[in-house]
Design an enzyme around this catalytic site. Structure first.
Site, mmCIF file in Angstrom:
data_model
loop_
_atom_site.group_PDB
_atom_site.id
_atom_site.type_symbol
_atom_site.label_atom_id
_atom_site.label_comp_id
_atom_site.label_asym_id
_atom_site.label_seq_id
_atom_site.Cartn_x
_atom_site.Cartn_y
_atom_site.Cartn_z
ATOM 1 N N HIS A 101 23.163 -76.684 37.630
ATOM 2 C CA HIS A 101 21.810 -77.264 37.703
ATOM 3 C C HIS A 101 20.792 -76.215 38.163
ATOM 4 O O HIS A 101 19.649 -76.214 37.707
ATOM 5 C CB HIS A 101 21.761 -78.450 38.668
ATOM 6 C CG HIS A 101 22.159 -79.748 38.045
ATOM 7 N ND1 HIS A 101 21.555 -80.275 36.923
ATOM 8 C CD2 HIS A 101 23.107 -80.653 38.417
ATOM 9 C CE1 HIS A 101 22.114 -81.428 36.621
ATOM 10 N NE2 HIS A 101 23.071 -81.680 37.509
ATOM 11 N N GLU A 131 26.935 -78.448 40.226
ATOM 12 C CA GLU A 131 25.630 -78.335 40.899
ATOM 13 C C GLU A 131 25.038 -76.939 40.743
ATOM 14 O O GLU A 131 23.826 -76.795 40.569
ATOM 15 C CB GLU A 131 25.756 -78.720 42.381
ATOM 16 C CG GLU A 131 26.189 -80.154 42.621
ATOM 17 C CD GLU A 131 25.408 -81.200 41.847
ATOM 18 O OE1 GLU A 131 24.181 -81.055 41.681
ATOM 19 O OE2 GLU A 131 26.029 -82.176 41.380
#
Length: 185
Positions: free
Chosen positions: A157, A154
């Site tokens: 990202h 994550e």
């Protein structure tokens, strides 16, 4: 409620941008985003809700995946025999990490990627992280195993990096030095 149609797919420009730092206090839209990201993950792990709304199961979701370029993501991980890990991280950072690496033997997947991507994604086996919760309170935690892998996925990202950027295209299953494979239940 976030649905699959709200999640942008690979090729969308927001997935390749470095997301912006969040300033506190967060506004009502950012608060709702935090709630929605975590709610999607919880819903996506419930078979009935998944089927009803056509959701794909996930353990992590970042703001850029719903076309919001902010440094926010949510994790919701329930592992057999372990306490569930469920939180929203704002402006997250890795403050230290192990030399040892790990990788999911089954490979990684992503809600923004509608295809299987073969290969091992090297990650740090253990990390110490800092982030803020939606109330602006800083927290620090140590993660290993699946939570450490998901946090790094994550965080990527938020930096415009996709998991498959880490896979060696010429040898996707090559041995990763100093790595302990992680088997997902």
């Amino acid at each position: 409620m976030i649905l699959m149609e709200d999640i942008v797919r690979e090729g969308h420009p927001s997935l390749r941008k470095v997301a912006e730092e969040v300033t506190f206090p967060i506004d009502a839209n950012e608060k709702k985003l935090c709630t929605d990201l975590l709610e999607y993950l919880i819903n996506s792990q419930n078979d009935d809700v998944c089927e009803r709304y056509g959701l794909r199961p996930g353990i992590g979701l970042a703001a850029p995946q719903v076309n919001v370029s902010k440094r926010i993501f949510a994790l919701h991980i329930e592992e057999e025999g372990k306490k569930p890990l469920s939180f929203v991280a704002i402006n997250p950072k890795i403050v230290s990490h192990s030399v040892e690496k790990t990788y999911l033997t089954s490979g990684e997947g992503c809600l923004s990627v509608d295809r299987d991507v073969d290969g091992f994604v090297p990650r740090y086996a253990r990390i110490t992280v800092k982030a803020f919760n939606p109330d602006g309170i800083e927290f620090k935690m140590r993660l290993k195993g699946l939570p450490a892998i998901a946090f790094q996925h994550e965080l990527d990202h938020l930096n415009g990096i996709m998991f498959y950027d880490h896979i060696d295209a010429s040898a996707p299953y090559k041995n990763i030095p100093d790595a302990t494979p992680f088997e997902r239940d």
